[in-house]
Design an enzyme around this catalytic site. Structure first.
Site, PDB file in Angstrom:
ATOM      1  N   ASN A  42       0.902  -1.161   0.149  1.00  0.00           N
ATOM      2  CA  ASN A  42      -0.018  -0.081  -0.119  1.00  0.00           C
ATOM      3  C   ASN A  42       1.021   1.173   0.014  1.00  0.00           C
ATOM      4  O   ASN A  42       1.577   1.520   0.964  1.00  0.00           O
ATOM      5  CB  ASN A  42      -0.857   0.007   0.965  1.00  0.00           C
ATOM      6  CG  ASN A  42      -1.911   1.260   1.359  1.00  0.00           C
ATOM      7  OD1 ASN A  42      -1.779   2.155   0.571  1.00  0.00           O
ATOM      8  ND2 ASN A  42      -2.251   1.296   2.468  1.00  0.00           N
ATOM      9  N   LYS A  70       0.121   4.216  -0.414  1.00  0.00           N
ATOM     10  CA  LYS A  70      -0.589   5.225   0.244  1.00  0.00           C
ATOM     11  C   LYS A  70      -0.442   6.638  -0.434  1.00  0.00           C
ATOM     12  O   LYS A  70      -0.075   6.510  -1.664  1.00  0.00           O
ATOM     13  CB  LYS A  70      -0.108   5.691   1.722  1.00  0.00           C
ATOM     14  CG  LYS A  70      -0.217   4.245   2.613  1.00  0.00           C
ATOM     15  CD  LYS A  70      -0.134   4.443   4.262  1.00  0.00           C
ATOM     16  CE  LYS A  70      -0.403   3.169   4.648  1.00  0.00           C
ATOM     17  NZ  LYS A  70      -0.494   3.378   6.138  1.00  0.00           N
ATOM     18  N   HIS A 112      -9.724   0.969   5.111  1.00  0.00           N
ATOM     19  CA  HIS A 112      -8.350   1.226   5.829  1.00  0.00           C
ATOM     20  C   HIS A 112      -8.674   2.393   6.876  1.00  0.00           C
ATOM     21  O   HIS A 112      -9.850   3.050   6.724  1.00  0.00           O
ATOM     22  CB  HIS A 112      -7.616   2.030   4.961  1.00  0.00           C
ATOM     23  CG  HIS A 112      -6.124   1.751   5.302  1.00  0.00           C
ATOM     24  ND1 HIS A 112      -5.757   2.919   6.246  1.00  0.00           N
ATOM     25  CD2 HIS A 112      -5.340   0.833   4.967  1.00  0.00           C
ATOM     26  CE1 HIS A 112      -4.244   2.470   6.526  1.00  0.00           C
ATOM     27  NE2 HIS A 112      -4.069   1.290   5.913  1.00  0.00           N
ATOM     28  N   GLU A 148      -7.255   4.679   7.815  1.00  0.00           N
ATOM     29  CA  GLU A 148      -6.723   6.082   7.669  1.00  0.00           C
ATOM     30  C   GLU A 148      -8.217   6.463   6.899  1.00  0.00           C
ATOM     31  O   GLU A 148      -8.423   7.862   7.113  1.00  0.00           O
ATOM     32  CB  GLU A 148      -5.838   6.140   6.764  1.00  0.00           C
ATOM     33  CG  GLU A 148      -4.457   5.801   7.697  1.00  0.00           C
ATOM     34  CD  GLU A 148      -3.148   5.622   6.873  1.00  0.00           C
ATOM     35  OE1 GLU A 148      -3.277   5.316   5.508  1.00  0.00           O
ATOM     36  OE2 GLU A 148      -2.205   4.956   7.530  1.00  0.00           O
ATOM     37  N   GLU A 200      -5.410  -5.098  10.673  1.00  0.00           N
ATOM     38  CA  GLU A 200      -4.443  -4.114  10.859  1.00  0.00           C
ATOM     39  C   GLU A 200      -4.694  -3.122  12.125  1.00  0.00           C
ATOM     40  O   GLU A 200      -5.703  -2.225  11.919  1.00  0.00           O
ATOM     41  CB  GLU A 200      -4.404  -3.002   9.589  1.00  0.00           C
ATOM     42  CG  GLU A 200      -4.177  -3.287   8.323  1.00  0.00           C
ATOM     43  CD  GLU A 200      -3.537  -2.393   7.597  1.00  0.00           C
ATOM     44  OE1 GLU A 200      -2.374  -2.510   6.959  1.00  0.00           O
ATOM     45  OE2 GLU A 200      -4.088  -1.366   7.176  1.00  0.00           O
ATOM     46  N   GLY A 254       2.419   2.370  10.903  1.00  0.00           N
ATOM     47  CA  GLY A 254       3.386   3.308  10.876  1.00  0.00           C
ATOM     48  C   GLY A 254       4.238   3.855  12.079  1.00  0.00           C
ATOM     49  O   GLY A 254       4.723   4.871  12.262  1.00  0.00           O
ATOM     50  N   SER A 300       3.424  -2.190  10.620  1.00  0.00           N
ATOM     51  CA  SER A 300       4.577  -2.262  10.667  1.00  0.00           C
ATOM     52  C   SER A 300       5.089  -3.435  10.319  1.00  0.00           C
ATOM     53  O   SER A 300       6.352  -3.819  10.737  1.00  0.00           O
ATOM     54  CB  SER A 300       5.324  -1.810  12.063  1.00  0.00           C
ATOM     55  OG  SER A 300       4.886  -0.308  12.245  1.00  0.00           O
TER      56      SER A 300
HETATM   57  P1  13P Z   1       2.878   0.411   7.828  1.00  0.00           P
HETATM   58  O1  13P Z   1       3.474  -0.682   7.053  1.00  0.00           O
HETATM   59  O2  13P Z   1       3.514   1.707   7.158  1.00  0.00           O
HETATM   60  O3  13P Z   1       2.810   0.500   9.027  1.00  0.00           O
HETATM   61  O4  13P Z   1       1.403   0.569   6.946  1.00  0.00           O
HETATM   62  C1  13P Z   1       0.485  -0.359   7.186  1.00  0.00           C
HETATM   63  C2  13P Z   1      -0.808  -0.065   6.441  1.00  0.00           C
HETATM   64  O5  13P Z   1      -1.408   0.672   6.873  1.00  0.00           O
HETATM   65  C3  13P Z   1      -1.054  -0.821   5.404  1.00  0.00           C
HETATM   66  O6  13P Z   1      -2.182  -0.656   4.705  1.00  0.00           O
END
Ligand code: 13P
Length: 264
Positions: free
Chosen positions: A14, A16, A109, A111, A181, A187, A227
């Site tokens: 991803n 982002k 997601h 976010e 997740e 992150g 992560s």
């Molecule tokens: P990270 O791997 O940067 O923690 O992000 C995970 C994520 O949100 C994947 O969709």
């Protein structure tokens, strides 16, 4: 999961809101070089599938590069609307993505739930739309740190699953990838322990079996995300209920991402 069943693994990157289309092209070219042996064959084991999820502005560029270089990855997207066309300024429809050869679309997601106020109801409509266009949703679920600390993690995930899988057919269910997740792990560098991730993924498998029927439990694909990196990928993927990873930050580095894909 049935121990005799050689599990199929899906590693998804991803990206982002990173990489303009020049950078995205460079990243996919780096992936191509690292994923191919000199004889043109892939370095990936047969049980590993990979998807990459660039921003909308890079999808066409990445699609062309995947096709011309025969990069062994599926094209993915990070979001879409649930309506096929119309007066929705700024939105991208599932039909547009399907026409570009997109096969996997991330939805739900955290976010998007947090910053764009996507509710379970909206996420269900998006899952339906993605399925209707022949693509696979990657449905994200997971709890906040506060919910985990107050013993509400399992209940939160159960409610998110219920919203999507109640009254869902076996056929549709088997086309949906679930990504566990935990929000606190995204992150943050704080990966869930492989034991905690395994416990939640086993719970997700059981809950979906109860919502849809026991015939789906062996076939559904459940990823862990938060992560994940080239150091912890092997341990996470060795857990019997973790069938893949949804990778954020580490998917922006071709070497790290390919190391993750090769750690099965
Ligand atoms: P990270 O791997 O940067 O923690 O992000 C995970 C994520 O949100 C994947 O969709």
């Amino acid at each position: 999961m049935n121990a005799n069943f050689e599990k199929q693994v899906l590693i998804s990157g991803n990206w982002k809101m990173n990489e303009n289309h020049f950078e995205a092209l460079r990243l996919v070219q780096e992936l191509s070089a690292l994923l191919h042996l000199p004889n043109g064959e892939t370095v990936l084991s047969e049980s590993v599938m990979v998807s990459i999820h660039p921003t909308f502005t890079s999808i066409r560029t990445v699609q062309t590069a995947i096709e011309s270089d025969h990069v062994p990855v599926f094209l993915g997207a990070q979001n879409c609307h649930y309506i096929d066309k119309g007066a929705y300024t700024g939105e991208i429809s599932p039909d547009m993505l399907a026409k570009l050869g997109v096969q996997y679309v991330i939805t739900g997601h955290s976010e998007r739930r947090q910053y764009f106020f996507e509710t379970d109801e909206i996420v269900r409509k998006k899952v339906d739309a993605i399925l209707r266009h022949g693509m696979h949703p990657i449905l994200c679920v997971g709890e906040s740190m506060e919910e985990r600390n107050s013993g509400k993690a399992y209940n939160k995930v159960k409610e998110q699953l219920k919203a999507i899988f109640s009254a869902r057919s076996v056929e549709e269910t088997l086309r949906i990838v679930i990504a566990y997740e935990p929000i606190w792990a995204i992150g943050s560098g704080m990966t869930a322990t492989s034991g905690d991730a395994e416990d939640m993924c086993a719970y997700i498998r059981k809950e979906i079996g109860e919502l849809v029927g026991p015939e789906v439990t062996d076939g559904i694909l459940i990823q862990y995300g938060g992560s994940a990196n080239e150091q912890n990928a092997g341990d996470l993927l060795s857990q019997s209920n973790i069938d893949g990873l949804l990778v954020g930050g580490a998917s922006l580095d071709a070497k790290k991402f390919v190391a993750i894909c090769r750690s099965v």
